[in-house]
Design a protein around this motif. Structure first.
Motif, short mmCIF file in Angstrom:
data_model
loop_
_atom_site.label_atom_id
_atom_site.label_comp_id
_atom_site.label_asym_id
_atom_site.label_seq_id
_atom_site.Cartn_x
_atom_site.Cartn_y
_atom_site.Cartn_z
N ARG A 69 -1.89 6.04 8.27
CA ARG A 69 -3.27 5.83 8.77
C ARG A 69 -4.34 4.86 7.87
NH1 ARG A 69 -6.48 11.35 9.32
NH2 ARG A 69 -5.98 11.15 7.22
N ASP A 70 -3.82 5.18 6.52
CA ASP A 70 -4.73 4.29 5.38
C ASP A 70 -4.28 2.73 5.84
OD1 ASP A 70 -5.97 6.39 4.45
OD2 ASP A 70 -4.52 6.64 2.77
N VAL A 71 -2.92 2.44 6.08
CA VAL A 71 -2.59 0.96 5.96
C VAL A 71 -3.09 0.36 7.33
CG1 VAL A 71 -0.53 -0.47 6.34
CG2 VAL A 71 -0.38 1.54 4.82
N VAL A 72 -2.99 1.33 8.30
CA VAL A 72 -3.28 0.62 9.80
C VAL A 72 -5.06 0.49 9.73
CG1 VAL A 72 -3.44 1.57 12.33
CG2 VAL A 72 -1.36 1.74 11.13
N ASN A 73 -5.85 1.50 9.05
CA ASN A 73 -7.06 1.37 8.95
C ASN A 73 -7.54 0.19 8.11
OD1 ASN A 73 -7.62 3.39 10.67
ND2 ASN A 73 -7.81 4.78 8.93
N SER A 114 5.32 13.53 8.44
CA SER A 114 5.63 13.68 6.86
C SER A 114 4.83 12.38 6.13
CB SER A 114 7.14 13.44 6.60
OG SER A 114 7.65 14.27 7.29
N ASN A 115 4.30 11.44 7.01
CA ASN A 115 3.59 10.26 6.44
C ASN A 115 2.48 9.95 7.13
OD1 ASN A 115 5.82 9.57 4.38
ND2 ASN A 115 7.14 9.47 6.46
N MET A 128 0.73 -1.29 -0.03
CA MET A 128 0.03 0.11 0.06
C MET A 128 0.83 1.26 0.09
SD MET A 128 -2.96 -1.02 2.71
CE MET A 128 -3.96 0.45 2.51
N PHE A 129 2.07 1.24 0.40
CA PHE A 129 3.00 2.33 0.46
C PHE A 129 4.42 1.85 0.05
CE2 PHE A 129 4.40 5.86 3.86
CZ PHE A 129 4.72 6.56 2.80
N PRO A 130 4.38 1.68 -1.08
CA PRO A 130 5.86 0.90 -1.73
C PRO A 130 6.82 1.98 -1.56
CG PRO A 130 4.42 1.48 -3.60
CD PRO A 130 3.41 1.72 -2.18
N GLU A 131 6.61 3.26 -1.92
CA GLU A 131 7.78 4.38 -1.73
C GLU A 131 8.24 4.60 -0.53
OE1 GLU A 131 3.99 6.60 -1.80
OE2 GLU A 131 4.82 4.80 -2.54
N GLN A 157 -5.71 2.70 15.66
CA GLN A 157 -6.79 3.24 15.01
C GLN A 157 -7.37 4.21 15.52
OE1 GLN A 157 -9.20 0.00 13.71
NE2 GLN A 157 -7.80 -0.62 12.16
N THR A 158 -7.47 4.02 16.81
CA THR A 158 -8.62 4.84 17.89
C THR A 158 -7.58 6.27 17.89
OG1 THR A 158 -9.68 3.33 19.03
CG2 THR A 158 -9.49 5.37 19.98
N LEU A 159 -6.31 6.00 18.17
CA LEU A 159 -5.54 7.27 18.25
C LEU A 159 -5.30 8.16 16.95
CD1 LEU A 159 -2.81 5.65 20.78
CD2 LEU A 159 -4.53 7.57 21.11
N MET A 160 -5.20 7.41 15.87
CA MET A 160 -5.03 7.97 14.58
C MET A 160 -6.29 8.84 14.07
SD MET A 160 -2.31 5.54 12.47
CE MET A 160 -1.52 6.94 11.63
N SER A 161 -7.52 8.52 14.69
CA SER A 161 -8.62 9.16 14.24
C SER A 161 -8.79 10.36 15.10
CB SER A 161 -9.81 8.01 14.40
OG SER A 161 -9.98 7.69 15.95
N ASN A 162 -8.04 10.54 16.02
CA ASN A 162 -8.09 11.69 16.85
C ASN A 162 -7.47 13.01 16.15
OD1 ASN A 162 -8.06 13.72 18.96
ND2 ASN A 162 -7.12 12.52 20.42
#
Length: 264
Positions: free
Chosen positions: A96-100, A90-91, A63-66, A114-119
């Motif tokens: 967040r997309d990968v963790v979700n 920076s990323n 999902m995040f090859p680079e 997921q909970t913390l990154m949605s904050n």
């Protein structure tokens, strides 16, 4: 260490005892971390998400090859937590997309991340730390370099003090207060600054330092950190252990020489 320096000064009145400046900045970095428990918890949770999880690592790379894998800071290693903050600043969206993507029911660390990154506050906190404090990672590395003049080392310290002094907000003020307290406890740092000014050609009274001309001149490349010494302790402690059954003096000499070359 400070008490030892005070005792030694009774025997050697001209002794200048300086505690490691890098350790001081590390204490400041720890103070920064203490003000952001949610960011700290998020970094720890994401670290756990990808630790010993090959399938999640593969999905991350798909999902995040680079991008590189999220850093795994070790709090006792200077500046690694701030490096992690800079990476997440920076990323953040990609991570967040990968963790979700992962199922939160599969592991507690995924649910926490997921909970913390949605904050919404997390993004602003990362931005504030990255804009004002992550420069300390470079400062910590610069102060550990060898063969740097005393003047250049102190210039790095002074520049860092000014940057932290100009940080706005309550946290910025608290961090600057912490830095001032750390440096105030390092009592002979003021004497080192006087010596550096004399070496740089600026007129300074020598009354407070009580040193001769040749002694002052010898401070041109005086270290203000103990990192090189501590690295030698870490490397050399493994030389003579109970596990070694046959270790000749010749091999000891070869190991010490090789470790010295690696430290450079």
């Amino acid at each position: 260490m400070k008490k030892a320096g005070e005792v030694l000064k009774q025997t050697y009145p001209t002794l200048i005892h300086l505690t490691c400046v890098v350790h001081g900045f590390h204490l400041v970095a720890e103070e920064i971390r203490s003000h952001y428990p949610e960011v700290d918890k998020m970094i720890g949770a994401i670290k756990a998400v990808f630790r010993k999880a090959p399938s999640r690592i593969r999905k991350y790379k798909e999902m995040f090859p680079e991008g590189t894998l999220p850093p795994s800071p070790v709090y006792t290693r200077w500046g690694t937590w701030l490096e992690a903050v800079e990476y997440y600043a920076s990323n953040f969206d990609n991570i967040r997309d990968v963790v979700n993507y992962f199922d939160s029911k599969k592991a507690k660390c995924i649910d926490v991340a997921q909970t913390l990154m949605s904050n919404k506050d997390i993004v602003s906190q990362l931005s504030y730390i990255s804009a004002n404090f992550t420069f300390l990672t470079r400062v910590l590395k610069q102060l550990q370099e060898d063969n740097v003049s005393l003047s250049n080392m102190l210039a790095i310290v002074t520049e860092s003090e000014e940057k932290l002094k100009n940080v706005n907000g309550d946290v910025g003020k608290a961090i600057y207060v912490k830095l001032r307290k750390v440096h105030q406890k390092n009592k002979d740092l003021a004497k080192i600054k006087i010596i550096s000014n004399i070496i740089d050609g600026n007129h300074q009274s020598t009354e407070k330092i009580n040193l001769g001309a040749s002694q002052i001149a010898a401070f041109k490349f005086a270290p203000i950190t103990t990192t090189s010494t501590e690295r030698s302790f870490s490397m050399n402690k493994a030389l003579l252990t109970d596990r070694r059954q046959n270790f000749t003096m010749k091999n000891v000499e070869m190991c010490i020489v090789s470790h010295f070359a690696l430290s450079d």
